[in-house]
Design a protein around this motif. Structure first.
Motif, short mmCIF file in Angstrom:
data_model
loop_
_atom_site.label_atom_id
_atom_site.label_comp_id
_atom_site.label_asym_id
_atom_site.label_seq_id
_atom_site.Cartn_x
_atom_site.Cartn_y
_atom_site.Cartn_z
N ILE A 107 -24.35 15.31 -2.58
CA ILE A 107 -23.86 14.28 -1.66
C ILE A 107 -24.79 13.08 -1.66
N LEU A 108 -26.09 13.32 -1.58
CA LEU A 108 -27.07 12.22 -1.58
C LEU A 108 -27.00 11.43 -2.88
N LYS A 109 -26.97 12.13 -4.00
CA LYS A 109 -26.94 11.45 -5.30
C LYS A 109 -25.68 10.61 -5.46
N LEU A 110 -24.54 11.15 -5.00
CA LEU A 110 -23.28 10.43 -5.15
C LEU A 110 -23.24 9.20 -4.25
N LEU A 111 -23.67 9.35 -2.99
CA LEU A 111 -23.62 8.24 -2.05
C LEU A 111 -24.49 7.07 -2.50
N VAL A 112 -25.66 7.37 -3.06
CA VAL A 112 -26.58 6.30 -3.45
C VAL A 112 -26.24 5.72 -4.83
N LEU B 51 -14.18 11.28 3.01
CA LEU B 51 -14.48 12.72 2.82
C LEU B 51 -13.69 13.27 1.64
N GLN B 52 -12.45 12.81 1.49
CA GLN B 52 -11.62 13.31 0.40
C GLN B 52 -12.18 12.88 -0.96
N GLU B 53 -12.71 11.65 -1.04
CA GLU B 53 -13.29 11.16 -2.29
C GLU B 53 -14.51 11.99 -2.67
N LEU B 54 -15.33 12.32 -1.67
CA LEU B 54 -16.50 13.17 -1.95
C LEU B 54 -16.06 14.55 -2.42
N SER B 55 -15.04 15.08 -1.78
CA SER B 55 -14.54 16.40 -2.17
C SER B 55 -13.95 16.38 -3.57
N ASN B 56 -13.30 15.26 -3.94
CA ASN B 56 -12.70 15.14 -5.28
C ASN B 56 -13.74 15.13 -6.39
N GLU B 57 -15.02 14.89 -6.03
CA GLU B 57 -16.11 14.92 -7.02
C GLU B 57 -16.65 16.33 -7.25
N HIS C 268 -24.91 6.21 6.68
CA HIS C 268 -24.07 5.50 7.65
C HIS C 268 -22.68 6.14 7.65
N ILE C 269 -22.21 6.53 8.83
CA ILE C 269 -20.90 7.15 8.97
C ILE C 269 -20.11 6.35 10.01
N LYS C 270 -19.00 5.73 9.58
CA LYS C 270 -18.15 4.94 10.47
C LYS C 270 -16.72 5.44 10.37
N PRO C 271 -16.05 5.59 11.50
CA PRO C 271 -14.71 6.20 11.53
C PRO C 271 -13.71 5.60 10.56
N ARG C 272 -13.63 4.28 10.50
CA ARG C 272 -12.60 3.66 9.67
C ARG C 272 -13.09 3.31 8.26
N GLN C 273 -14.40 3.13 8.11
CA GLN C 273 -14.93 2.72 6.81
C GLN C 273 -15.31 3.90 5.92
N ILE D 251 -18.28 6.87 4.64
CA ILE D 251 -19.68 7.28 4.55
C ILE D 251 -20.37 6.45 3.48
N SER D 252 -21.63 6.04 3.73
CA SER D 252 -22.31 5.19 2.75
C SER D 252 -23.82 5.33 2.87
N ILE D 253 -24.51 5.11 1.72
CA ILE D 253 -25.97 4.94 1.68
C ILE D 253 -26.23 3.68 0.87
N CYS D 254 -27.08 2.82 1.38
CA CYS D 254 -27.41 1.61 0.63
C CYS D 254 -28.09 1.99 -0.68
N TYR D 255 -27.65 1.38 -1.78
CA TYR D 255 -28.18 1.75 -3.10
C TYR D 255 -29.67 1.41 -3.25
N THR D 256 -30.23 0.62 -2.30
CA THR D 256 -31.66 0.30 -2.37
C THR D 256 -32.52 1.45 -1.85
N GLN D 257 -31.89 2.49 -1.33
CA GLN D 257 -32.63 3.62 -0.75
C GLN D 257 -32.84 4.76 -1.74
#
Length: 502
Positions: A14-19, A27-33, A61-66, A68-74
């Motif tokens: 999850i961490l590797k994919l988000l960054v 959630l569905q996109e993460l599951s599809n990976e 960062h977790i927002k209801p409508r947007q 899940i995300s991690i800034c790529y600078t992290q």
């Protein structure tokens, strides 16, 4: 890594994919990976909310409508948490601790890991099931790794590289920059060009060796490195003298930088990194190196030459770069004698490589596996062919012109294209077909736009492709397509032709 539990694997993925991408994920996109189910990922993210950046802000960062995300600078912060997740696994904590820390007894490790006696025994058993391929083991009585010291070091290089990666450095008493500077000096002396992508793993190789020597774990051999100078040529003597001078220089560098004195066996083991680099320039030419091998190991030299002769019989063609291939195989032999080479040192190779060789170079694969099978009882080359996958990888990577030799063995198919709309349209269909056909297909058309037995025989036509029903198929396979072939029709033609070639 096989020692990581499923939950830890999900967290890391999850961490590797988000960054990896600067975007919002559902959630569905993460599951599809293929990370896990939506429910499992949702539960994981709830527990991972505590992860923070260096500034104390939420890492994820977790927002209801947007989403899940991690800034790529992290990226560095993500690496830190991956390390923490890995080190929280009991098996990895135990391996890491036995390697870096002072000797502890079985019961002291029970207290350190806060686990029961039976759990520690099960943990050691799980670790040893992984170590079987290295022919080493972790013994409960001593809580130390036992086996061939070269294999132990190889395991720790792979283990530390997988746990810490290239950005994290696990050694407190060895500075990474010192290791980098030392290797750059060493390769400068050897005149070796080391790929930048490989430097991190070689730093681990060096640090593991230094660390083990400091803990009094050293390389032992049953034979000596020597030469009968009276029987050697002047060139071989010159190369031997260069190596002696190099040994003194490298050993002094090691003492000055790390405070460690290398004996002859450690020096030779250190230089085993050279064959792992791949194509490189060194202080001797290919001819000089071959002469050195021929002088010191004449039986091995002849055995490798005999092996290459068998390779040449596969296609009844000389290996275009025979001298280079000979040197690479000689170095691989020495390397495989020192370390049970599983999947290469620099980069782990997946079994898919071999399956692709089997699929795309079927004739070569069938012949080379037959040769390898026959050599498994050879007095000299048995250990050389033991790791079939790695040997085939080395040969395919270094045999110049191998693909062309394989293609030349395949049957060339000749097809004839004819259209009811005339010769020019026949050319159009032929051009469309060429866009999707394998290279071993010859396409013919006729300005007269006619069919007859004599023309088909003269051209050696195997198949006729046409957009109309033929009154006479002329004893050839015929494929009916549209006047402007569809993608599906061209794909079908391609499949039929590939089947005919194979």
């Amino acid at each position: 890594m096989e020692l990581i539990d499923n939950k830890s694997k999900r967290w890391i993925n999850i961490l590797k994919l988000l960054v990896s991408k600067n975007k919002w994920w559902s959630l569905q996109e993460l599951s599809n990976e293929n990370i896990g189910s939506v429910r499992a990922i949702q539960s994981d993210l709830e527990q991972m909310k505590s992860f923070q950046t260096e500034n104390g802000e939420p890492l994820i960062h977790i927002k209801p409508r947007q989403g899940i995300s991690i800034c790529y600078t992290q990226t560095i912060r993500v690496d830190y948490y991956i390390k923490e997740i890995l080190k929280d696994t009991i098996e990895i904590r135990l391996i890491d601790g036995v390697f870096f820390e002072q000797n502890r007894s079985f019961y002291e490790w029970m207290d350190t890991l806060n686990i029961s006696r039976s759990t520690l025994y099960n943990t050691i058993h799980k670790i040893n099931s992984l170590l079987i391929s290295y022919d080493i083991e972790l013994r409960p009585d001593s809580m130390q790794f036992h086996g061939n010291e070269k294999e132990i070091r190889q395991f720790f290089v792979e283990f530390l590289f997988e746990v810490y990666g290239s950005r994290l450095w696990p050694f407190d008493d060895i500075q990474k920059q010192d290791a980098v500077d030392f290797l750059q000096k060493l390769f400068q002396v050897l005149e070796v060009n080391l790929p930048d992508v490989a430097i991190d793993k070689f730093c681990l190789w060096l640090a593991v060796s230094i660390h083990r020597v400091r803990k009094n774990f050293s390389i032992r051999r049953n034979y000596r490195y020597s030469m009968d100078k009276e029987k050697q040529t002047s060139t071989a003597k010159g190369i031997y003298k260069q190596i002696k001078n190099l040994e003194e220089h490298v050993c002094q560098m090691t003492k000055d930088t790390f405070g460690v004195t290398l004996d002859r066996h450690e020096f030779v083991f250190l230089l085993l990194i050279e064959p792992a680099i791949g194509h490189y320039k060194s202080i001797e030419t290919v001819e000089e190196k071959l002469m050195f091998f021929q002088s010191h190991t004449p039986h091995l030299f002849e055995a490798i030459h005999s092996f290459i002769n068998q390779l040449e019989l596969i296609f009844h063609q000389e290996v275009a770069n025979r001298k280079v291939m000979t040197l690479i195989l000689l170095q691989y032999y020495v390397y495989s004698r020192e370390i049970t080479v599983r999947d290469g040192f620099l980069f782990k190779k997946k079994s898919r490589y071999l399956s692709e060789v089997k699929k795309q170079l079927p004739y070569f694969y069938s012949r080379i596996t037959h040769i390898i099978q026959e050599l498994k009882t050879d007095d000299i080359l048995a250990s050389f062919v033991k790791n079939e996958r790695e040997l085939i990888r080395i040969i395919t990577s270094n045999w110049r012109g191998l693909v062309h030799l394989e293609m030349d063995r395949r049957n060339v198919l000749d097809i004839f294209v004819i259209s009811t709309l005339g010769y020019n349209h026949s050319l159009l269909i032929a051009d469309l077909i060429k866009l999707r056909l394998p290279p071993l297909i010859h396409i013919f058309t006729s300005p007269e736009n006619t069919l007859n037995e004599l023309t088909m025989d003269r051209l050696g036509i195997d198949m006729i492709v046409t957009d109309t029903e033929l009154p006479n198929q002329l004893g050839r396979s015929t494929l009916l397509i549209s006047s402007f072939p569809t993608k599906k029709e061209l794909d079908n033609l391609n499949r039929r032709l590939v089947d005919m070639i194979d």
